[in-house]
Motif scaffolding. Structure first.
Motif, PDB file in Angstrom:
ATOM      1  N   ASP A   1       0.871  -1.222   0.147  1.00  0.00           N
ATOM      2  CA  ASP A   1       0.162   0.025  -0.003  1.00  0.00           C
ATOM      3  C   ASP A   1       1.010   1.069  -0.077  1.00  0.00           C
ATOM      4  O   ASP A   1       0.638   2.264   0.504  1.00  0.00           O
ATOM      5  N   GLY A   2       1.900   1.332  -0.569  1.00  0.00           N
ATOM      6  CA  GLY A   2       2.759   2.359  -0.798  1.00  0.00           C
ATOM      7  C   GLY A   2       3.654   2.847   0.479  1.00  0.00           C
ATOM      8  O   GLY A   2       4.007   3.836   0.753  1.00  0.00           O
ATOM      9  N   GLY A   3       3.469   1.733   1.501  1.00  0.00           N
ATOM     10  CA  GLY A   3       4.207   2.044   2.830  1.00  0.00           C
ATOM     11  C   GLY A   3       3.415   2.804   3.871  1.00  0.00           C
ATOM     12  O   GLY A   3       3.858   3.379   4.830  1.00  0.00           O
ATOM     13  N   THR A   4       2.111   2.991   3.619  1.00  0.00           N
ATOM     14  CA  THR A   4       1.293   3.612   4.499  1.00  0.00           C
ATOM     15  C   THR A   4       0.746   3.209   5.739  1.00  0.00           C
ATOM     16  O   THR A   4       0.468   1.978   5.346  1.00  0.00           O
ATOM     17  N   TYR A   5       0.499   3.645   6.620  1.00  0.00           N
ATOM     18  CA  TYR A   5      -0.159   2.969   7.733  1.00  0.00           C
ATOM     19  C   TYR A   5      -1.409   2.550   7.746  1.00  0.00           C
ATOM     20  O   TYR A   5      -2.277   3.395   7.021  1.00  0.00           O
ATOM     21  N   ARG A   6      -1.922   1.575   8.090  1.00  0.00           N
ATOM     22  CA  ARG A   6      -3.365   1.378   8.240  1.00  0.00           C
ATOM     23  C   ARG A   6      -3.972   1.427   9.370  1.00  0.00           C
ATOM     24  O   ARG A   6      -3.181   1.082  10.670  1.00  0.00           O
ATOM     25  N   ASN A   7      -5.148   1.837   9.791  1.00  0.00           N
ATOM     26  CA  ASN A   7      -5.682   2.225  10.843  1.00  0.00           C
ATOM     27  C   ASN A   7      -6.433   0.667  11.522  1.00  0.00           C
ATOM     28  O   ASN A   7      -7.520   0.436  11.132  1.00  0.00           O
ATOM     29  N   ALA A   8      -5.716  -0.066  12.294  1.00  0.00           N
ATOM     30  CA  ALA A   8      -6.270  -1.183  12.984  1.00  0.00           C
ATOM     31  C   ALA A   8      -7.385  -1.042  13.799  1.00  0.00           C
ATOM     32  O   ALA A   8      -8.070  -1.878  14.263  1.00  0.00           O
ATOM     33  N   ALA A   9      -7.533   0.082  14.448  1.00  0.00           N
ATOM     34  CA  ALA A   9      -8.448   0.627  15.618  1.00  0.00           C
ATOM     35  C   ALA A   9      -9.858   0.830  14.879  1.00  0.00           C
ATOM     36  O   ALA A   9     -10.850   0.766  15.587  1.00  0.00           O
ATOM     37  N   LEU A  10      -9.874   1.170  13.431  1.00  0.00           N
ATOM     38  CA  LEU A  10     -11.018   1.563  12.996  1.00  0.00           C
ATOM     39  C   LEU A  10     -12.272   0.442  13.052  1.00  0.00           C
ATOM     40  O   LEU A  10     -12.112  -0.505  12.863  1.00  0.00           O
ATOM     41  N   GLY A  11     -13.333   0.974  13.826  1.00  0.00           N
ATOM     42  CA  GLY A  11     -14.488   0.071  13.948  1.00  0.00           C
ATOM     43  C   GLY A  11     -14.504  -0.982  15.033  1.00  0.00           C
ATOM     44  O   GLY A  11     -15.302  -1.745  15.281  1.00  0.00           O
ATOM     45  N   ARG A  12     -13.227  -1.018  15.940  1.00  0.00           N
ATOM     46  CA  ARG A  12     -12.895  -1.880  16.563  1.00  0.00           C
ATOM     47  C   ARG A  12     -13.427  -1.621  18.033  1.00  0.00           C
ATOM     48  O   ARG A  12     -13.979  -0.317  18.365  1.00  0.00           O
ATOM     49  N   PRO A  13     -14.230  -2.588  18.691  1.00  0.00           N
ATOM     50  CA  PRO A  13     -14.713  -2.332  20.346  1.00  0.00           C
ATOM     51  C   PRO A  13     -13.693  -1.678  21.274  1.00  0.00           C
ATOM     52  O   PRO A  13     -12.575  -2.156  21.196  1.00  0.00           O
ATOM     53  N   TYR A  14     -14.146  -1.130  22.047  1.00  0.00           N
ATOM     54  CA  TYR A  14     -13.424  -0.630  23.552  1.00  0.00           C
ATOM     55  C   TYR A  14     -14.123  -0.188  24.634  1.00  0.00           C
ATOM     56  O   TYR A  14     -15.506  -0.174  24.491  1.00  0.00           O
ATOM     57  N   ALA A  15     -13.669  -0.280  25.727  1.00  0.00           N
ATOM     58  CA  ALA A  15     -14.187  -0.055  26.948  1.00  0.00           C
ATOM     59  C   ALA A  15     -13.400   1.508  27.353  1.00  0.00           C
ATOM     60  O   ALA A  15     -12.315   1.564  27.166  1.00  0.00           O
ATOM     61  N   ALA A  16     -14.235   2.238  27.869  1.00  0.00           N
ATOM     62  CA  ALA A  16     -13.436   3.741  28.300  1.00  0.00           C
ATOM     63  C   ALA A  16     -14.156   4.087  29.647  1.00  0.00           C
ATOM     64  O   ALA A  16     -15.362   3.705  30.149  1.00  0.00           O
ATOM     65  N   SER A  17     -13.219   4.906  30.324  1.00  0.00           N
ATOM     66  CA  SER A  17     -13.887   5.410  31.735  1.00  0.00           C
ATOM     67  C   SER A  17     -15.016   6.265  31.329  1.00  0.00           C
ATOM     68  O   SER A  17     -15.500   6.656  30.201  1.00  0.00           O
ATOM     69  N   ALA A  18     -16.263   6.192  32.364  1.00  0.00           N
ATOM     70  CA  ALA A  18     -17.473   6.659  32.213  1.00  0.00           C
ATOM     71  C   ALA A  18     -17.412   8.154  31.378  1.00  0.00           C
ATOM     72  O   ALA A  18     -16.648   9.059  31.765  1.00  0.00           O
ATOM     73  N   PRO A  19     -18.302   8.168  30.577  1.00  0.00           N
ATOM     74  CA  PRO A  19     -18.361   9.484  29.856  1.00  0.00           C
ATOM     75  C   PRO A  19     -19.244  10.395  30.703  1.00  0.00           C
ATOM     76  O   PRO A  19     -20.178   9.996  31.379  1.00  0.00           O
ATOM     77  N   TYR A  20     -19.075  11.842  30.452  1.00  0.00           N
ATOM     78  CA  TYR A  20     -19.988  12.874  31.315  1.00  0.00           C
ATOM     79  C   TYR A  20     -21.037  12.917  30.544  1.00  0.00           C
ATOM     80  O   TYR A  20     -21.011  13.445  29.107  1.00  0.00           O
ATOM     81  N   THR A  21     -22.411  12.668  30.932  1.00  0.00           N
ATOM     82  CA  THR A  21     -23.502  12.927  30.007  1.00  0.00           C
ATOM     83  C   THR A  21     -24.638  13.977  30.556  1.00  0.00           C
ATOM     84  O   THR A  21     -25.546  13.993  30.175  1.00  0.00           O
TER      85      THR A  21
END
Length: 185
Positions: free
Chosen positions: A60-80
């Protein structure tokens, strides 16, 4: 939204980022991001990107691919507790490929000091879905709007794990650059 990015050759970011580029590849499936709050009550994060190099420069011409795209995650609680768009957290803000375009929109994950983890920090745990042996680039888009109490963190640390239990530091970002939109040529 400002746009969706599947590779890192499209443009550079408009907002400050916690960007880490490694000199050599590391291996991992799980990425933990540890965000140390700065002087403001809020830290807004939009897009978490984890770049992998292609298997060869011919892929791909040596460019980076985003392995995080669309992947699940857990995060500290958001302020809502707000009527602003950022309060409508879907749980996909950090990996949906949509970068921050508005100050209070739905593309942001709003971390608030009152909802920090027991160590006083915010955390994001990302599952890339497979072990990658070519992780080289990590970035987290941030917002800086001190008039609204939204500030940059003191630091952002990236840690990587193969098993989701034992994490190794990949690196830490202590300063944040402002980027301007650059159209691809």
């Amino acid at each position: 939204p400002a746009g969706r990015v599947d590779s890192f050759e499209d443009f550079t970011l408009v907002n400050p980022t916690a960007e880490l580029l490694l000199s050599r590849s590391i291996t991992g499936r799980y990425v933990r991001v540890r965000i140390v709050p700065g002087t403001q009550n809020f830290v807004f994060a939009s897009e978490l990107s984890v770049g992998t190099l292609p298997e060869s420069d011919y892929d791909d011409g040596g460019t980076y691919r985003n392995a995080a795209l669309g992947r699940p995650y857990a995060a500290s609680a958001p302020y809502t507790d707000s009527t602003q768009g950022y309060a409508n957290v879907s749980g996909a803000e950090l990996t949906d490929g949509i970068f921050g375009a508005t100050p209070y929109g739905t593309e942001w994950h709003p971390f608030h000091r009152s909802l920090a983890e027991s160590d006083g920090c915010f955390r994001i745990d990302l599952d890339l879905g497979a072990v990658y042996d070519n992780l080289r680039y990590f970035s987290l888009e941030l917002e800086s709007n001190t008039g609204a109490g939204i500030g940059l963190p003191a630091s952002v640390e990236y840690l990587v794990s193969v098993d989701g239990t034992s994490y190794t530091p990949a690196g830490r970002v202590d300063s944040f650059e402002d980027f301007t939109l650059v159209n691809p040529t």
